[in-house]
Each structure stands twice: as structure tokens, then as C-alpha cells.
Write a protein that holds these residues in place. Structure first.
Motif, mmCIF file in Angstrom:
data_model
loop_
_atom_site.group_PDB
_atom_site.id
_atom_site.type_symbol
_atom_site.label_atom_id
_atom_site.label_comp_id
_atom_site.label_asym_id
_atom_site.label_seq_id
_atom_site.Cartn_x
_atom_site.Cartn_y
_atom_site.Cartn_z
ATOM 1 N N LEU A 1 18.158 1.778 -10.043
ATOM 2 C CA LEU A 1 16.379 1.717 -9.958
ATOM 3 C C LEU A 1 15.988 0.234 -10.484
ATOM 4 C CD1 LEU A 1 16.274 4.941 -11.800
ATOM 5 C CD2 LEU A 1 16.045 4.556 -9.399
ATOM 6 N N VAL A 2 16.889 -0.768 -11.174
ATOM 7 C CA VAL A 2 16.401 -1.941 -11.439
ATOM 8 C C VAL A 2 17.165 -3.093 -10.964
ATOM 9 C CG1 VAL A 2 15.377 -0.941 -13.818
ATOM 10 C CG2 VAL A 2 17.746 -2.082 -13.745
ATOM 11 N N ASP A 3 17.885 -2.735 -10.168
ATOM 12 C CA ASP A 3 18.870 -3.983 -9.546
ATOM 13 C C ASP A 3 17.810 -4.865 -8.788
ATOM 14 O OD1 ASP A 3 20.998 -5.441 -8.926
ATOM 15 O OD2 ASP A 3 21.293 -4.369 -6.872
ATOM 16 N N GLY A 4 17.902 -6.077 -9.060
ATOM 17 C CA GLY A 4 17.169 -7.220 -8.579
ATOM 18 C C GLY A 4 15.932 -7.454 -9.189
ATOM 19 N N THR A 5 15.348 -6.773 -10.331
ATOM 20 C CA THR A 5 14.369 -6.954 -11.040
ATOM 21 C C THR A 5 14.318 -8.364 -11.674
ATOM 22 O OG1 THR A 5 14.187 -4.696 -11.497
ATOM 23 C CG2 THR A 5 12.909 -6.204 -13.340
ATOM 24 N N ALA A 6 13.205 -9.080 -11.605
ATOM 25 C CA ALA A 6 12.967 -10.291 -12.693
ATOM 26 C C ALA A 6 11.927 -9.793 -13.698
ATOM 27 C CB ALA A 6 12.239 -11.420 -11.777
ATOM 28 N N ILE A 7 12.653 -10.350 -14.825
ATOM 29 C CA ILE A 7 11.884 -9.952 -16.097
ATOM 30 C C ILE A 7 11.215 -11.213 -16.596
ATOM 31 C CG2 ILE A 7 12.032 -9.012 -18.328
ATOM 32 C CD1 ILE A 7 14.475 -7.896 -17.650
ATOM 33 N N ASP A 8 9.729 -11.088 -16.956
ATOM 34 C CA ASP A 8 9.001 -12.188 -17.324
ATOM 35 C C ASP A 8 8.603 -11.716 -18.810
ATOM 36 O OD1 ASP A 8 7.486 -14.592 -17.737
ATOM 37 O OD2 ASP A 8 5.937 -13.805 -16.116
ATOM 38 N N PHE A 9 7.923 -12.630 -19.445
ATOM 39 C CA PHE A 9 7.146 -12.523 -20.608
ATOM 40 C C PHE A 9 6.004 -13.083 -20.486
ATOM 41 C CE2 PHE A 9 6.676 -13.069 -25.071
ATOM 42 C CZ PHE A 9 6.562 -11.774 -25.630
ATOM 43 N N ALA A 10 4.830 -12.425 -20.897
ATOM 44 C CA ALA A 10 3.709 -12.740 -20.722
ATOM 45 C C ALA A 10 2.571 -12.358 -21.770
ATOM 46 C CB ALA A 10 3.061 -12.474 -19.215
ATOM 47 N N ARG A 11 1.586 -13.174 -21.718
ATOM 48 C CA ARG A 11 0.396 -12.982 -22.788
ATOM 49 C C ARG A 11 -0.436 -11.911 -21.938
ATOM 50 N NH1 ARG A 11 -1.283 -14.936 -27.466
ATOM 51 N NH2 ARG A 11 -0.116 -16.275 -27.419
ATOM 52 N N GLN A 12 -0.976 -10.628 -22.619
ATOM 53 C CA GLN A 12 -1.660 -9.946 -21.864
ATOM 54 C C GLN A 12 -2.816 -9.370 -22.637
ATOM 55 O OE1 GLN A 12 -0.142 -6.732 -19.838
ATOM 56 N NE2 GLN A 12 0.564 -7.715 -18.151
ATOM 57 N N GLY A 13 -3.960 -9.986 -22.645
ATOM 58 C CA GLY A 13 -5.137 -9.558 -23.631
ATOM 59 C C GLY A 13 -4.832 -10.162 -24.990
ATOM 60 N N LEU A 14 -4.561 -9.434 -25.949
ATOM 61 C CA LEU A 14 -4.411 -10.044 -27.403
ATOM 62 C C LEU A 14 -2.814 -10.045 -27.709
ATOM 63 C CD1 LEU A 14 -7.353 -8.557 -29.451
ATOM 64 C CD2 LEU A 14 -7.126 -10.927 -28.567
ATOM 65 N N GLY A 15 -2.153 -9.188 -26.779
ATOM 66 C CA GLY A 15 -0.603 -9.189 -27.103
ATOM 67 C C GLY A 15 0.229 -9.850 -25.970
ATOM 68 N N GLU A 16 1.388 -9.684 -26.173
ATOM 69 C CA GLU A 16 2.794 -10.156 -25.503
ATOM 70 C C GLU A 16 3.591 -9.072 -25.084
ATOM 71 O OE1 GLU A 16 3.118 -14.854 -26.930
ATOM 72 O OE2 GLU A 16 4.161 -13.153 -28.096
ATOM 73 N N VAL A 17 3.641 -9.236 -23.705
ATOM 74 C CA VAL A 17 4.639 -8.057 -23.093
ATOM 75 C C VAL A 17 5.457 -8.616 -22.218
ATOM 76 C CG1 VAL A 17 2.752 -6.207 -23.415
ATOM 77 C CG2 VAL A 17 3.025 -7.472 -21.512
ATOM 78 N N PHE A 18 6.813 -7.851 -22.097
ATOM 79 C CA PHE A 18 7.706 -7.926 -20.898
ATOM 80 C C PHE A 18 6.893 -7.484 -19.583
ATOM 81 C CE2 PHE A 18 10.958 -8.141 -24.246
ATOM 82 C CZ PHE A 18 11.531 -9.334 -23.987
ATOM 83 N N VAL A 19 6.950 -8.113 -18.512
ATOM 84 C CA VAL A 19 6.563 -7.784 -17.286
ATOM 85 C C VAL A 19 7.487 -7.852 -16.188
ATOM 86 C CG1 VAL A 19 4.729 -8.387 -15.414
ATOM 87 C CG2 VAL A 19 4.474 -9.001 -17.827
ATOM 88 N N PHE A 20 7.716 -6.700 -15.391
ATOM 89 C CA PHE A 20 8.667 -6.485 -14.600
ATOM 90 C C PHE A 20 8.573 -6.468 -13.171
ATOM 91 C CE2 PHE A 20 9.085 -3.841 -18.661
ATOM 92 C CZ PHE A 20 10.286 -4.614 -19.191
ATOM 93 N N ASP A 21 9.281 -7.195 -12.429
ATOM 94 C CA ASP A 21 8.942 -7.478 -10.902
ATOM 95 C C ASP A 21 10.078 -6.850 -10.380
ATOM 96 O OD1 ASP A 21 8.283 -7.890 -8.383
ATOM 97 O OD2 ASP A 21 8.635 -10.045 -8.662
#
Length: 112
Positions: free
Chosen positions: A71-91
Motif C-alpha cells: 500500500l505504501v511502496d514507492g512513497t516519498a516522505i516529506d516534512f513540511a510546515r503547515q499552518g502553525l505546525g509541522e507534519v510528515f507529508v506522503f506522496d
């Protein structure tokens, strides 16, 4: 077959692992949740599972269990600021639809 980390995600995971005594790397997977079916799970790994596939990128390891891998093979994981917080972002190339809030996803196989 691969899970990749952007430079921002790599730096953040390396920081988390360095701070947690005994941490081996990042656990990345999915669990049933939300409107669309699957939600991402991240945590630090202190013990590898017998069915884990381990991806290593510049010294940082990402552990994925056998159930999550298709289900996740090939995913690129990013880390980004969103609003006032920071989160992992999954492509995730396997995600074909997401719920309106973006908390869960589904794949083509589940639509069939």
C-alpha cells in the motif's frame, strides 16, 4: 520497491532517532481508519519486526511491515510546515483517492 525521504524528512527523522535512546529508525505503515480506508502511521522503531522490509537512505532507516508495504511502496516522505505546525507529508503513488479531510486514502484494488 522503495520508500524515500526528502532532505527535510531525512533531517527530521535523523533528529528524532538521535534523541530517542535505542531507536533504530522510522516505522512507516498504514492502519484501517477514516472514511477512505487507510491512514498513515509513523513511529520510532526500537525493535525490528520479523516481516519488516528495511529501506536505508544515507544512514537513516525506514521500517515497513509486510501488510503495509504493497500500500505504501514507492512513497516519498516529506516534512513540511503547515499552518502553525509541522507534519510528515506522503506522496504515495498507490493512493487513488483521499477523504475530504486528507486523513485517509484508498487504492484502486479496494475500489474493485
Amino acid at each position: 520497491m522503495a520508500i524515500t525521504l526528502t532532505p527535510a524528512a531525512h533531517a527530521r527523522v535523523a533528529q528524532f532517532v538521535a534523541r530517542q535512546h535505542g531507536a533504530l529508525g522510522l516505522r512507516f505503515g498504514v492502519k484501517r481508519t477514516g472514511c477512505s480506508g487507510w491512514g498513515y502511521v509513523t513511529d520510532l522503531v526500537t525493535q525490528a519486526g520479523s516481516d519488516d522490509t528495511v529501506f536505508e537512505q544515507d544512514g537513516v532507516r525506514v521500517y515497513v511491515d509486510a501488510t503495509s508495504l504493497p500500500l505504501v511502496d514507492g512513497t516519498a516522505i516529506d516534512f513540511a510546515r503547515q499552518g502553525l505546525g509541522e507534519v510528515f507529508v506522503f506522496d504515495n503513488p498507490n493512493a487513488k483517492a483521499e477523504c475530504g479531510c486528507g486523513e485517509s486514502f484508498t487504492t484502486d484494488a479496494e475500489k474493485a
